[in-house]
Design a protein around this motif. Structure first.
Motif, PDB file in Angstrom:
ATOM      1  N   MET A  38     -26.197  49.581 -53.356  1.00  0.00           N
ATOM      2  CA  MET A  38     -27.277  48.898 -54.076  1.00  0.00           C
ATOM      3  C   MET A  38     -26.952  47.409 -54.160  1.00  0.00           C
ATOM      4  O   MET A  38     -25.801  47.023 -54.382  1.00  0.00           O
ATOM      5  N   LYS A  39     -27.991  46.586 -54.012  1.00  0.00           N
ATOM      6  CA  LYS A  39     -27.807  45.139 -53.968  1.00  0.00           C
ATOM      7  C   LYS A  39     -28.649  44.486 -55.059  1.00  0.00           C
ATOM      8  O   LYS A  39     -29.829  44.799 -55.216  1.00  0.00           O
ATOM      9  N   ALA A  40     -28.015  43.561 -55.802  1.00  0.00           N
ATOM     10  CA  ALA A  40     -28.708  42.886 -56.899  1.00  0.00           C
ATOM     11  C   ALA A  40     -28.485  41.386 -56.819  1.00  0.00           C
ATOM     12  O   ALA A  40     -27.425  40.923 -56.373  1.00  0.00           O
ATOM     13  N   LEU A  41     -29.481  40.654 -57.285  1.00  0.00           N
ATOM     14  CA  LEU A  41     -29.392  39.208 -57.425  1.00  0.00           C
ATOM     15  C   LEU A  41     -29.652  38.847 -58.875  1.00  0.00           C
ATOM     16  O   LEU A  41     -30.686  39.217 -59.436  1.00  0.00           O
ATOM     17  N   PHE A  42     -28.713  38.151 -59.497  1.00  0.00           N
ATOM     18  CA  PHE A  42     -28.884  37.650 -60.853  1.00  0.00           C
ATOM     19  C   PHE A  42     -29.081  36.139 -60.801  1.00  0.00           C
ATOM     20  O   PHE A  42     -28.276  35.429 -60.190  1.00  0.00           O
ATOM     21  N   ILE A  43     -30.137  35.689 -61.440  1.00  0.00           N
ATOM     22  CA  ILE A  43     -30.333  34.250 -61.609  1.00  0.00           C
ATOM     23  C   ILE A  43     -29.679  33.897 -62.935  1.00  0.00           C
ATOM     24  O   ILE A  43     -30.120  34.309 -63.995  1.00  0.00           O
ATOM     25  N   GLY A  44     -28.582  33.156 -62.847  1.00  0.00           N
ATOM     26  CA  GLY A  44     -27.696  32.977 -63.996  1.00  0.00           C
ATOM     27  C   GLY A  44     -26.485  33.871 -63.768  1.00  0.00           C
ATOM     28  O   GLY A  44     -25.726  33.680 -62.828  1.00  0.00           O
ATOM     29  N   GLY A  45     -26.323  34.839 -64.662  1.00  0.00           N
ATOM     30  CA  GLY A  45     -25.284  35.853 -64.441  1.00  0.00           C
ATOM     31  C   GLY A  45     -23.955  35.569 -65.082  1.00  0.00           C
ATOM     32  O   GLY A  45     -23.022  36.380 -64.966  1.00  0.00           O
ATOM     33  N   THR A  46     -23.810  34.401 -65.777  1.00  0.00           N
ATOM     34  CA  THR A  46     -22.527  34.086 -66.417  1.00  0.00           C
ATOM     35  C   THR A  46     -22.712  33.717 -67.887  1.00  0.00           C
ATOM     36  O   THR A  46     -21.863  33.039 -68.475  1.00  0.00           O
ATOM     37  N   GLY A  47     -23.812  34.173 -68.499  1.00  0.00           N
ATOM     38  CA  GLY A  47     -24.079  33.873 -69.898  1.00  0.00           C
ATOM     39  C   GLY A  47     -23.610  34.984 -70.821  1.00  0.00           C
ATOM     40  O   GLY A  47     -22.960  35.945 -70.397  1.00  0.00           O
ATOM     41  N   THR A  48     -23.970  34.858 -72.093  1.00  0.00           N
ATOM     42  CA  THR A  48     -23.534  35.826 -73.106  1.00  0.00           C
ATOM     43  C   THR A  48     -23.933  37.244 -72.741  1.00  0.00           C
ATOM     44  O   THR A  48     -23.127  38.175 -72.805  1.00  0.00           O
ATOM     45  N   ILE A  49     -25.183  37.427 -72.359  1.00  0.00           N
ATOM     46  CA  ILE A  49     -25.682  38.767 -72.030  1.00  0.00           C
ATOM     47  C   ILE A  49     -25.244  39.185 -70.628  1.00  0.00           C
ATOM     48  O   ILE A  49     -24.773  40.300 -70.402  1.00  0.00           O
TER      49      ILE A  49
END
Length: 336
Positions: free
Chosen positions: A1-12
């Motif tokens: 499975m492949k995912a893209l996070f825009i951000g990805g290094t914040g609290t959540i």
């Protein structure tokens, strides 16, 4: 499975990113690379600015994803950009909204996903509502595969969750506690609030990823634990090993005498009793259960903050503001 996070290094998102890598997902993080120390080993970073739409489109031209999640979309124009970028390139797009979007004042303290969305006090929340409406409209018109997630107050191991703090974070309040200075609690401190550790949030979120039953749905992800603000502050003081010196001041008073946005963050959010019904999440993600009690999470958080001086950001302006507000408030009471 492949995912893209825009951000990805914040609290959540940091806890989610780490969980996905452990689960074997192929994870891409699209961000400006300002928090590389929070990128889990194994994730691939696409270093760019999401606001450079043409540049992003070129970078992902040959990529497609099972899930795209945007953790830093706050206004409709950003969601419109995402629709243009990811239509036909993902099987699921997850928008991180906010539980502050629910109606204020609440007609029922028990919040489900069908609780009306309306917040006249906070522009942030109204913008989240507008983003949701745009995405649901696109889902109905074109089948754009949106899932909306509504977190409440989620915390990690770097920032103390509080009701009243300045623009430079919450450390100054902990410092006041350690110095036995009076600490402001909004209202009488008896309204109920829900705090969720980011590791628990990650369990719910990852369970929604790639879940066909979540497409077209809005879902709360919170803990089932409810605490009064008095209890929250007492737990923090106890974890610091000090006695709490609390001063209770009306949320409306704080909003009126401050340049801080307490109208939105208090009247439109934290001054309200909120208890979340997570039944829908538990149907979609069987076995989901938030397991980190606040007293446990706060001890680990404070251990980390106290051992990392770089997380102890002083806020002398807010400190002076607290002293002035408390003095003026006490003087006004004496005159009655």
């Amino acid at each position: 499975m492949k995912a893209l996070f825009i951000g990805g290094t914040g609290t959540i998102s940091t806890a989610i990113s780490s969980a996905l890598v452990r689960q074997g997902w192929e994870l891409y993080l699209l961000n400006r690379g300002n928090n590389n120390d929070r990128v889990p080993e194994g994730a691939k970073v696409i270093k760019t600015d999401i606001n450079d739409e043409a540049g992003v489109a070129a970078l992902i031209k040959d990529l497609s994803f099972d899930v795209v999640a945007d953790f830093i979309a706050f206004v409709p124009s950003q969601v419109e950009r995402d629709i243009r970028l990811f239509s036909g390139k993902t099987k699921q797009y997850i928008f991180i909204s906010s539980a502050s979007a629910y109606q204020k004042p609440l007609s029922d303290y028990r919040i489900t996903e069908s609780t009306p969305l309306a917040n006249p006090y906070w522009e942030y929340s109204r913008n989240k509502i507008a983003c949701e409406e745009l995405l649901i409209s696109e889902y109905r018109k074109t089948g754009f595969p949106v899932t909306i997630v509504r977190p409440s107050h989620t915390y990690d191991d770097r920032s103390i969750p509080l009701g009243v703090h300045g623009d430079n974070g919450s450390w100054q309040v902990a410092k006041r506690m350690l110095e036995n200075k009076p600490v402001i609690i909004h209202g009488d401190g008896t309204s109920l609030w829900t705090l969720t550790h980011n590791s628990d949030f990650a369990k719910g979120f990852t369970g929604l990823m790639g879940n066909i039953h979540a497409v077209g749905e809005a879902v709360n992800i919170t803990s089932d634990e409810s605490l009064t603000w008095n209890q929250i502050y007492e737990i923090i003081a106890s974890a610091l090993g000090v006695k709490l010196n609390a001063v209770h001041i009306s949320s409306y008073y704080l909003a009126e005498c401050s340049s801080y946005d307490f109208t939105g963050s208090l009247i439109g959010d934290k001054a309200n009793t909120v208890i979340f019904d997570n039944s829908k999440l538990k149907r979609l993600v069987p076995g989901f259960n938030a397991t980190v009690r606040f007293d446990q999470g706060i001890r680990a958080l404070l251990d980390n903050v106290l051992s990392h001086p770089e997380l102890q950001k002083d806020d002398p302006e807010f400190d002076r503001w607290c002293d002035n507000v408390i003095e003026n408030y006490k003087n006004s009471i004496k005159k009655l």
